[in-house]
Design a protein around this motif. Structure first.
Motif, PDB file in Angstrom:
ATOM      1  N   THR A  15      -3.558  14.994 -71.308  1.00  0.00           N
ATOM      2  CA  THR A  15      -4.133  16.173 -70.645  1.00  0.00           C
ATOM      3  C   THR A  15      -5.482  16.532 -71.239  1.00  0.00           C
ATOM      4  O   THR A  15      -6.434  16.850 -70.517  1.00  0.00           O
ATOM      5  CB  THR A  15      -3.167  17.360 -70.769  1.00  0.00           C
ATOM      6  OG1 THR A  15      -1.904  17.009 -70.187  1.00  0.00           O
ATOM      7  CG2 THR A  15      -3.727  18.580 -70.055  1.00  0.00           C
ATOM      8  N   ALA A  18      -7.927  14.072 -70.023  1.00  0.00           N
ATOM      9  CA  ALA A  18      -8.267  14.330 -68.619  1.00  0.00           C
ATOM     10  C   ALA A  18      -9.202  15.517 -68.468  1.00  0.00           C
ATOM     11  O   ALA A  18      -9.881  15.644 -67.444  1.00  0.00           O
ATOM     12  CB  ALA A  18      -6.995  14.565 -67.808  1.00  0.00           C
ATOM     13  N   VAL A 129      -2.209  22.956 -66.690  1.00  0.00           N
ATOM     14  CA  VAL A 129      -2.088  21.538 -66.337  1.00  0.00           C
ATOM     15  C   VAL A 129      -1.221  20.802 -67.359  1.00  0.00           C
ATOM     16  O   VAL A 129      -0.422  19.924 -67.000  1.00  0.00           O
ATOM     17  CB  VAL A 129      -3.488  20.901 -66.238  1.00  0.00           C
ATOM     18  CG1 VAL A 129      -3.380  19.383 -66.118  1.00  0.00           C
ATOM     19  CG2 VAL A 129      -4.232  21.463 -65.037  1.00  0.00           C
ATOM     20  N   VAL A 133       1.992  18.590 -66.357  1.00  0.00           N
ATOM     21  CA  VAL A 133       2.056  17.177 -66.750  1.00  0.00           C
ATOM     22  C   VAL A 133       3.303  16.916 -67.581  1.00  0.00           C
ATOM     23  O   VAL A 133       3.984  15.899 -67.400  1.00  0.00           O
ATOM     24  CB  VAL A 133       0.780  16.783 -67.520  1.00  0.00           C
ATOM     25  CG1 VAL A 133       0.929  15.406 -68.154  1.00  0.00           C
ATOM     26  CG2 VAL A 133      -0.421  16.807 -66.594  1.00  0.00           C
ATOM     27  N   GLY A 147      -0.810  12.381 -62.475  1.00  0.00           N
ATOM     28  CA  GLY A 147      -2.229  12.188 -62.174  1.00  0.00           C
ATOM     29  C   GLY A 147      -2.788  13.241 -61.241  1.00  0.00           C
ATOM     30  O   GLY A 147      -3.995  13.502 -61.236  1.00  0.00           O
ATOM     31  N   MET A 150      -3.984  16.242 -63.278  1.00  0.00           N
ATOM     32  CA  MET A 150      -5.157  15.771 -64.027  1.00  0.00           C
ATOM     33  C   MET A 150      -6.365  15.655 -63.110  1.00  0.00           C
ATOM     34  O   MET A 150      -7.498  15.966 -63.502  1.00  0.00           O
ATOM     35  CB  MET A 150      -4.857  14.418 -64.669  1.00  0.00           C
ATOM     36  CG  MET A 150      -3.810  14.444 -65.760  1.00  0.00           C
ATOM     37  SD  MET A 150      -3.541  12.801 -66.456  1.00  0.00           S
ATOM     38  CE  MET A 150      -2.263  13.152 -67.674  1.00  0.00           C
ATOM     39  N   TYR A 154     -10.641  17.174 -62.923  1.00  0.00           N
ATOM     40  CA  TYR A 154     -11.854  16.423 -62.629  1.00  0.00           C
ATOM     41  C   TYR A 154     -12.564  16.954 -61.388  1.00  0.00           C
ATOM     42  O   TYR A 154     -13.767  16.739 -61.223  1.00  0.00           O
ATOM     43  CB  TYR A 154     -11.517  14.943 -62.440  1.00  0.00           C
ATOM     44  CG  TYR A 154     -12.751  14.065 -62.351  1.00  0.00           C
ATOM     45  CD1 TYR A 154     -13.500  13.795 -63.488  1.00  0.00           C
ATOM     46  CD2 TYR A 154     -13.169  13.530 -61.151  1.00  0.00           C
ATOM     47  CE1 TYR A 154     -14.625  13.016 -63.427  1.00  0.00           C
ATOM     48  CE2 TYR A 154     -14.299  12.732 -61.077  1.00  0.00           C
ATOM     49  CZ  TYR A 154     -15.020  12.488 -62.219  1.00  0.00           C
ATOM     50  OH  TYR A 154     -16.143  11.713 -62.150  1.00  0.00           O
ATOM     51  N   GLY A 173     -10.786  10.308 -68.916  1.00  0.00           N
ATOM     52  CA  GLY A 173      -9.587  10.837 -68.274  1.00  0.00           C
ATOM     53  C   GLY A 173      -8.682   9.747 -67.741  1.00  0.00           C
ATOM     54  O   GLY A 173      -7.449   9.833 -67.844  1.00  0.00           O
ATOM     55  N   TYR A 177      -4.672   8.841 -68.644  1.00  0.00           N
ATOM     56  CA  TYR A 177      -3.623   8.666 -67.633  1.00  0.00           C
ATOM     57  C   TYR A 177      -2.926   7.312 -67.796  1.00  0.00           C
ATOM     58  O   TYR A 177      -1.693   7.215 -67.730  1.00  0.00           O
ATOM     59  CB  TYR A 177      -4.251   8.797 -66.251  1.00  0.00           C
ATOM     60  CG  TYR A 177      -3.291   8.600 -65.108  1.00  0.00           C
ATOM     61  CD1 TYR A 177      -2.148   9.370 -64.998  1.00  0.00           C
ATOM     62  CD2 TYR A 177      -3.543   7.644 -64.130  1.00  0.00           C
ATOM     63  CE1 TYR A 177      -1.271   9.203 -63.950  1.00  0.00           C
ATOM     64  CE2 TYR A 177      -2.675   7.464 -63.075  1.00  0.00           C
ATOM     65  CZ  TYR A 177      -1.534   8.247 -62.987  1.00  0.00           C
ATOM     66  OH  TYR A 177      -0.665   8.064 -61.946  1.00  0.00           O
TER      67      TYR A 177
END
Length: 822
Positions: A15, A18, A129, A133, A147, A150, A154, A173, A177
């Motif tokens: 995380t 990301a 997040v 996750v 994903g 994440m 982005y 990131g 992942y």
């Protein structure tokens, strides 16, 4: 448990990786330190809840509590019991930070400074997040779905950088992942013991197999292609801020820098971002032969949409050719003088516009890459930028008398400028206010002055940078209600009101006169950035009106036709009046006096003009969020109750003679199974399913491999203990299910539902308080059924996608060509 903790910490690290794209948003790395602390607390809370074998919902609550404690410690509001224990005042402080983050998003352009509201919303987002996750990767063992949250991180720089996104944060990131996926796959393989190759030779866990090596190569190639291809495609890469160039949509990131072409930047956001900067930066040095010049301008926003004023792409002739002569506007009441100015742009100001005074007639120092748009009055370039430019130009300064402007006739209804510059979205509050203010005014100038004079301290208006930005209809109404704002709101509001009165108006951007003057040379900084209104009068052209309070603007200038509304009107003259006298009770900079804010009213009623009070809205949002959370938590209990009611259908009663006697001569009404065989089987199955769900709710072991009789005997010995009635009831339920499964004739005439009630009461009496509470509020049987349903849905989705893939493979060109050759 060790594997779960390992995946949990990998999920936390992934995380943070990301969140790497946020580095392109902030100027410093404070967000990373605070986010790492919050994610670490969330991961620790998740590990502790798994250590005590808490269910998934308990893990989620633990992580939420950890995030709340971390936020309380990182962003204290002063009302905490200790450094990290939140109180209602802390939650109210968080609400204020969330509201402040919206203002900062409008005010600052990338890269943004480390303001507390922006840091708070970033840490809150990264921590949230991290929770999602962890739930997906550890709780549900679906790391591939991790994903999606994440990707939400982005999307932040993607929304900010309109034309290009830095590639390196995406690689970081993606690596996080892939790390999460590899860790989960290794853990799954370890559950089956040692791995074997295709030849049967056992290998170590970390020894690569051909399939694993191919998978890693494909992953690396996929990431490289995802990064390289967008950079290779024309039009997908460019400067970080192509705000001004080409036909645009009015969006931008709020920075006065980095070239592109005219028409893309949100000049209001750029203005807000520069005025809210804590540091003062030199931008322009200007030398002019005019003693009291008006504002140096560089941009115009004249396209009004429902979401506010926007910039249109300019169009004009090169500046090294003959420029239009403004002498055609010379008439009675208009004085025109020609002056010369030299402008040197600092290297920190990088844009495809150069600042000029109104009505330039010739240029020196600019080549044919620069053009002049006579309608907008801006000098622009599609191939160059202003950084480091030094140029000179002659310009004509026009001054007007109020009497001359009163003689201006209204433009015809079919005039192109009137058709384009008087369009306004329908906003009832603005229409009512304009109609009230212009009532009885006979000329366009008198209407404009009535609207201009409304923005005065006498009517409750004051200056402040710490207010919500924006120029949409709703934001204009908010400004007219709160009566607190800065040049952005004043310029846009006056232009909107003037357009509503049927008179063309637009918003201009530029620099006020500098406070650092050496002879005839002035240095202009970001504090001199300003916006004002320009109104079009027939045969006079665009005439400036600055409604922003003079005390709040460095280098503010007022004129005879638009005097300071907070001071007595000056005597009419043909020349511009000097800058407004300094208010002894106000500051000289962009920050207004706090005492002024206390004297302003709370708003206005568009029908009566009376002030109104506005109650805070955050308590209602908090109450709504709490009600929504309560409704969400009540769903499992409601589902359990509905399922129990569905299973407890009213069966067909037996004959009257079958009812037992209570010893007093009266028969006891009893609900028993119906005589119909299929109905009896269905009722027996429903009662047995209800018994199994009850066992799950009260944490009694359920063995699906046991026969109903074996289960009933085990429950009679272990679960209900010495309670003879409960033992008889559970054996009855087991016998009914056994007969329903295996016998030709099911069991009829037995009180199954009273037996269920007896077993349930006994299990509840033997369970502890926590188990009873969970069985009533969050029944584990419902949560288990939902989890199984989610897994089945995921499996069906994977199966369906596999079928679609096989269908598409049938139309593979290579396969079709091979078939045709055969």
């Amino acid at each position: 448990m060790n594997a779960s903790r390992n995946i949990g910490f990998v999920a936390a690290a992934a995380t943070l990786l990301a969140a790497a794209p946020l580095s392109s948003i902030f100027q410093q790395w404070t967000w990373l330190i605070q986010s790492a602390i919050a994610v670490a607390v969330v991961a620790g809370a998740a590990a502790l809840t798994r250590l005590v074998r808490a269910p998934l919902w308990g893990q989620v609550l633990g992580m939420l509590a950890g995030l709340l404690l971390a936020l309380t410690w990182l962003f204290p509001g002063g009302g905490e019991l200790v450094a990290f224990l939140p109180t209602p005042a802390t939650l109210a402080h968080f609400g204020e930070l969330a509201q402040g983050s919206l203002q900062d998003m409008r005010s600052y352009g990338v890269k943004v400074p480390d303001t507390t509201p922006l840091l708070f919303i970033s840490v809150l987002g990264v921590g949230s997040v991290a929770i999602v996750v962890d739930v997906l990767a550890v709780g549900l063992r679906r790391p591939a779905l991790a994903g999606l949250p994440m990707l939400a991180i982005y999307s932040v720089p993607v929304a900010v950088y309109v034309d290009s996104v830095p590639a390196l944060p995406f690689v970081v990131g993606a690596a996080g992942y892939l790390w999460l996926l590899v860790t989960d796959n290794v853990d799954r393989v370890r559950r089956f013991g040692r791995r074997f190759t295709g030849e049967g030779r056992d290998v170590d866990v970390w020894e690569s197999s051909p399939l694993a090596a191919a998978g890693r190569r494909l992953a690396v190639v996929g990431v490289v292609l995802a990064v390289v291809l967008p950079l290779a495609v024309p039009g997908m890469s460019g400067g970080l801020l192509d705000q001004f160039n080409t036909a645009g949509n009015g969006t931008g990131n709020g920075r006065l820098g980095q070239g592109g072409g005219p028409g893309r930047i949100d000049l209001f956001a750029a203005l807000s971002g520069q005025l809210n900067q804590s540091e003062v930066a030199d931008m322009v040095t200007v030398t002019t032969t005019e003693q009291n010049p008006f504002y140096l301008r560089f941009g115009v926003a004249d396209e009004l949409r429902p979401d506010g004023f926007r910039v249109r792409p300019p169009n004009g002739r090169p500046v090294n050719r003959d420029l239009p002569d403004p002498a055609d506007r010379a008439q009675a009441g208009v004085e025109q003088q020609t002056y010369r100015a030299t402008v040197e742009v600092n290297r920190s100001l990088n844009m495809p516009f150069v600042p000029v005074y109104t009505d330039p007639v010739s240029f020196d120092g600019l080549n044919g890459n620069w053009s002049y748009d006579q309608n907008l009055g801006v000098v622009f370039s599609n191939r160059d930028n202003s950084r480091g430019k030094r140029y000179s130009f002659e310009y004509v300064r026009s001054t007007y008398t109020p009497a001359a402007l009163r003689r201006a006739r209204p433009l015809p209804a079919d005039h192109p400028i009137r058709l384009q510059q008087t369009r306004t979205p329908e906003v009832r509050e603005v229409s009512v206010l304009v109609n009230r203010l212009v009532e009885g005014k006979s000329t366009d100038y008198d209407r404009v002055r009535a609207l201009y004079d409304y923005f005065s301290r006498e009517n409750g208006f004051s200056y402040s940078l710490s207010t919500k930005g924006g120029t949409s209809g709703q934001e204009i109404v908010d400004f007219l209600t709160n009566k607190v704002g800065y040049c952005q709101q004043y310029a846009a509001a006056l232009a909107w009101l003037v357009r509503e009165a049927g008179i063309p108006a637009r918003v201009a951007f530029g620099f006020t006169n500098g406070s650092s003057v050496d002879g005839d040379t002035a240095v202009l900084t970001n504090r001199n950035l300003h916006a004002w209104t320009e109104v079009y009068f027939d045969r006079f052209g665009w005439v400036p009106f600055d409604a922003t309070p003079a005390y709040g603007v460095q280098g503010s200038t007022r004129s005879a036709w638009a005097p300071d509304s907070d001071a007595p009107d000056p005597e009419p003259s043909d020349t511009a009046a000097p800058a407004a006298p300094e208010d002894p009770g106000a500051t000289a900079g962009p920050q207004r006096d706090e005492a002024i804010d206390k004297d302003t009213d709370a708003g206005f009623d568009p029908t009566t003009g009376a002030p109104v009070e506005r109650a805070p809205t955050w308590p209602w949002w908090t109450l709504g969020a709490l009600l929504a959370l309560a409704a969400l938590l009540a769903l499992p209990a409601l589902r359990r109750r509905a399922l129990r009611r569905q299973r407890h259908r009213r069966p067909v009663p037996v004959a009257a003679g079958a009812a037992p006697d209570d010893g007093a001569g009266a028969s006891i009404p009893m609900t028993v199974l119906g005589a119909d065989a299929e109905r009896a089987r269905a009722d027996a199955h429903a009662a047995w399913d209800e018994l199994l769900d009850t066992l799950v709710d009260y944490r009694v072991r359920v063995d699906r491999t046991e026969t109903p009789r074996a289960t009933a005997e085990r429950l009679a010995r272990e679960a209900v203990g010495e309670d003879a009635g409960s033992a008889t009831a559970v054996r009855l339920l087991g016998r009914a299910e056994e007969r329903a499964r295996y016998a030709r004739d099911p069991l009829t005439g037995e009180p199954l539902h009273p037996a269920l009630r007896t077993v349930r009461d006994t299990l509840a009496a033997r369970a502890d308080r926590r188990t009873r509470l969970l069985a009533a509020v969050l029944p584990p049987s419902v949560l288990l059924r939902w989890r199984a349903s989610l897994g089945d849905s995921s499996a069906r989705l994977v199966t369906a996608s596999g079928r679609v893939r096989r269908l598409l493979l049938r139309w593979n060109p290579r396969r079709l060509l091979a078939t045709r050759r055969a």
